[in-house]
Scaffold this motif. Structure first.
Motif, short mmCIF file in Angstrom:
data_model
loop_
_atom_site.label_atom_id
_atom_site.label_comp_id
_atom_site.label_asym_id
_atom_site.label_seq_id
_atom_site.Cartn_x
_atom_site.Cartn_y
_atom_site.Cartn_z
N LEU A 83 0.84 -1.19 0.00
CA LEU A 83 0.00 0.00 0.00
C LEU A 83 0.88 1.24 0.00
O LEU A 83 1.61 1.49 0.95
CB LEU A 83 -0.91 0.00 1.23
CG LEU A 83 -1.96 -1.11 1.29
CD1 LEU A 83 -2.81 -0.95 2.54
CD2 LEU A 83 -2.84 -1.09 0.06
N GLU A 84 0.80 2.02 -1.07
CA GLU A 84 1.52 3.28 -1.16
C GLU A 84 0.77 4.19 -2.11
O GLU A 84 0.38 3.78 -3.20
CB GLU A 84 2.95 3.07 -1.66
CG GLU A 84 3.74 4.37 -1.77
CD GLU A 84 5.17 4.16 -2.25
OE1 GLU A 84 5.93 3.51 -1.50
OE2 GLU A 84 5.49 4.62 -3.36
N LEU A 85 0.55 5.42 -1.67
CA LEU A 85 -0.09 6.43 -2.50
C LEU A 85 0.86 7.61 -2.62
O LEU A 85 1.46 8.04 -1.64
CB LEU A 85 -1.41 6.89 -1.87
CG LEU A 85 -2.50 5.83 -1.71
CD1 LEU A 85 -3.68 6.41 -0.93
CD2 LEU A 85 -2.97 5.31 -3.06
N SER A 86 0.98 8.16 -3.83
CA SER A 86 1.87 9.30 -4.05
C SER A 86 1.24 10.23 -5.08
O SER A 86 0.64 9.77 -6.06
CB SER A 86 3.25 8.83 -4.53
OG SER A 86 4.13 9.92 -4.66
N ARG A 87 1.38 11.53 -4.85
CA ARG A 87 0.87 12.53 -5.79
C ARG A 87 1.53 13.87 -5.51
O ARG A 87 2.27 14.03 -4.53
CB ARG A 87 -0.65 12.66 -5.68
CG ARG A 87 -1.15 13.09 -4.32
CD ARG A 87 -2.57 13.60 -4.41
NE ARG A 87 -3.19 13.82 -3.11
CZ ARG A 87 -2.93 14.85 -2.31
NH1 ARG A 87 -2.02 15.75 -2.66
NH2 ARG A 87 -3.55 14.97 -1.15
N SER B 247 3.88 5.24 7.64
CA SER B 247 4.56 6.53 7.58
C SER B 247 3.94 7.42 6.51
O SER B 247 3.22 6.95 5.62
CB SER B 247 6.05 6.35 7.28
OG SER B 247 6.24 5.78 5.99
N SER B 248 4.27 8.72 6.60
CA SER B 248 3.86 9.70 5.59
C SER B 248 5.06 10.57 5.28
O SER B 248 5.82 10.94 6.18
CB SER B 248 2.71 10.57 6.12
OG SER B 248 1.60 9.77 6.49
N ALA B 249 5.24 10.92 4.00
CA ALA B 249 6.45 11.64 3.60
C ALA B 249 6.13 12.83 2.70
O ALA B 249 5.19 12.79 1.90
CB ALA B 249 7.42 10.70 2.88
N ILE B 250 6.93 13.88 2.86
CA ILE B 250 6.85 15.08 2.02
C ILE B 250 8.21 15.28 1.37
O ILE B 250 9.25 15.20 2.04
CB ILE B 250 6.50 16.32 2.85
CG1 ILE B 250 5.13 16.16 3.53
CG2 ILE B 250 6.50 17.58 1.98
CD1 ILE B 250 4.78 17.29 4.48
N VAL C 117 7.64 22.55 -1.29
CA VAL C 117 6.92 21.27 -1.26
C VAL C 117 6.63 20.80 -2.68
O VAL C 117 6.12 21.56 -3.51
CB VAL C 117 5.62 21.41 -0.46
CG1 VAL C 117 4.81 20.12 -0.54
CG2 VAL C 117 5.91 21.74 0.99
N ARG C 118 6.93 19.52 -2.97
CA ARG C 118 6.72 18.98 -4.31
C ARG C 118 5.71 17.83 -4.32
O ARG C 118 4.70 17.90 -5.00
CB ARG C 118 8.05 18.51 -4.91
CG ARG C 118 9.12 19.58 -5.00
CD ARG C 118 8.69 20.76 -5.83
NE ARG C 118 9.75 21.75 -5.95
CZ ARG C 118 9.57 23.05 -5.89
NH1 ARG C 118 8.35 23.54 -5.68
NH2 ARG C 118 10.58 23.90 -6.01
N THR C 119 6.00 16.76 -3.60
CA THR C 119 5.12 15.59 -3.62
C THR C 119 4.92 15.06 -2.21
O THR C 119 5.70 15.35 -1.30
CB THR C 119 5.70 14.45 -4.49
OG1 THR C 119 6.95 14.03 -3.94
CG2 THR C 119 5.90 14.90 -5.92
N VAL C 120 3.86 14.27 -2.05
CA VAL C 120 3.61 13.56 -0.79
C VAL C 120 3.44 12.08 -1.10
O VAL C 120 2.93 11.70 -2.16
CB VAL C 120 2.37 14.10 -0.05
CG1 VAL C 120 2.59 15.53 0.40
CG2 VAL C 120 1.12 14.00 -0.92
N THR C 121 3.88 11.24 -0.16
CA THR C 121 3.76 9.80 -0.28
C THR C 121 3.32 9.24 1.07
O THR C 121 3.88 9.61 2.10
CB THR C 121 5.10 9.16 -0.68
OG1 THR C 121 5.54 9.73 -1.92
CG2 THR C 121 4.95 7.65 -0.85
N VAL C 122 2.32 8.38 1.06
CA VAL C 122 1.84 7.80 2.31
C VAL C 122 1.85 6.28 2.23
O VAL C 122 1.57 5.69 1.19
CB VAL C 122 0.43 8.30 2.69
CG1 VAL C 122 0.44 9.78 2.99
CG2 VAL C 122 -0.57 7.99 1.58
N ARG C 123 2.22 5.67 3.34
CA ARG C 123 2.14 4.24 3.56
C ARG C 123 1.45 4.01 4.90
O ARG C 123 1.33 4.95 5.69
CB ARG C 123 3.55 3.63 3.58
CG ARG C 123 4.31 3.76 2.26
CD ARG C 123 5.73 3.26 2.40
NE ARG C 123 6.45 3.32 1.14
CZ ARG C 123 7.73 3.06 1.01
NH1 ARG C 123 8.44 2.71 2.09
NH2 ARG C 123 8.32 3.15 -0.17
#
Length: 280
Positions: free
Chosen positions: A32-36, A100-103, A91-97
């Motif tokens: 499970l990973e979402l990025s945009r 964790s959550s990442a910027i 800020v460019r992209t975000v990714t969530v698992r």
């Protein structure tokens, strides 16, 4: 005859549903990973069972170690080439698992990936900063102490101090029951909140040390306890020393959760991902 057909139809429907629904026992789970692209106004968080980081995709957030609120208005500044650059402008992209959550922040000569990790079983959180730069770069973390119990409870008088021994701000209160630490193994003191008759500032800050060139990882640990300073410091030291193990443990926790609970196998990958996210 009609009763027999109805019975066969019910059995057929039941078999069909059972082929869709299964209790997963093989240990397999979907990644499970979402990025945009980032939307700075959107809600953003990372949560565990004992703590949480809540804010938006600009990188501004508050920290909780239940039932304590630790700070608010946390944000970063990048110090490079004689400039102090607010992180929210890059800020460019975000990714969530699940764990964790990442910027991702990116400038002309550097990039910084900020990962918010809240371990499942620990009373605290870790902010992991993966730096890649061409020129010398230092990260400054700024926040406003908000050391209080969840409403409607209250602590009364609270205070903060810089503890050079653990490279962290220490938050305490009069009864010495509730305590928190915010710091990093590489941190140095930058600024502390103050209040006088002629001026005041609610902000405290720490710097994480310069990265001269290339790649380097910095961390900020947040820990708290309702059992006194020693317990909070022990949590802070564990998070500072072994955050990668905590990340692996949290990822495994969510994989195991998906594997041991009832699942539905769907033919559409996006529907499958949405369904699995809803289960967590």
């Amino acid at each position: 005859m009609n009763g027999f057909l109805k019975h066969r139809r019910c059995v057929g429907i039941l078999v069909f549903l059972l082929t869709l629904c299964s209790v997963a026992t093989s240990g397999q789970s979907h990644d499970l990973e979402l990025s945009r692209d980032a939307r700075p106004w959107e809600f953003f968080c990372a949560v565990g069972t004992r703590a949480g980081l809540f804010g938006n995709e600009s990188g501004n957030f508050e920290a909780w170690v239940y039932p304590l609120k630790i700070f608010r208005n946390f944000h970063l500044r990048f110090l490079t080439d004689g400039r102090s650059i607010p992180a929210e402008t890059l800020v460019r992209t975000v990714t969530v698992r699940p764990e964790s959550s990442a910027i991702l922040y990116a400038g002309d000569t550097f990039s910084v990936k900020e990962t918010l990790l809240v371990p499942v079983r620990e009373s605290g959180a870790v902010i992991v900063l993966e730096v890649e730069t061409v020129h010398p770069l230092e990260i400054e973390a700024i926040f406003e102490r908000d050391f209080q119990l969840e409403w409607p409870a209250a602590l009364g008088g609270t205070y903060s101090d810089w503890d050079a021994g653990v490279h962290a701000f220490y938050f305490g209160e009069e009864q010495r029951k509730y305590a928190a630490f915010v710091g990093s193994p590489t941190a140095v003191f930058s600024a502390q909140e103050y209040q006088t008759n002629y001026s005041d500032s609610p902000a405290s800050a720490l710097r994480l040390g310069p990265t001269l060139k290339g790649k380097e990882t910095k961390i900020i640990a947040v820990a708290a306890s309702v059992s006194g300073r020693d317990d909070a410091e022990a949590s802070y030291r564990r998070l500072s020393a072994d955050y990668s193990a905590e990340a692996k443990d949290s990822a495994k926790y969510y994989r195991d959760f998906l594997a041991r609970t009832v699942s539905v196998e769907l033919p559409d990958a996006q529907l499958q991902q949405a369904y699995d996210w809803a289960r967590i």
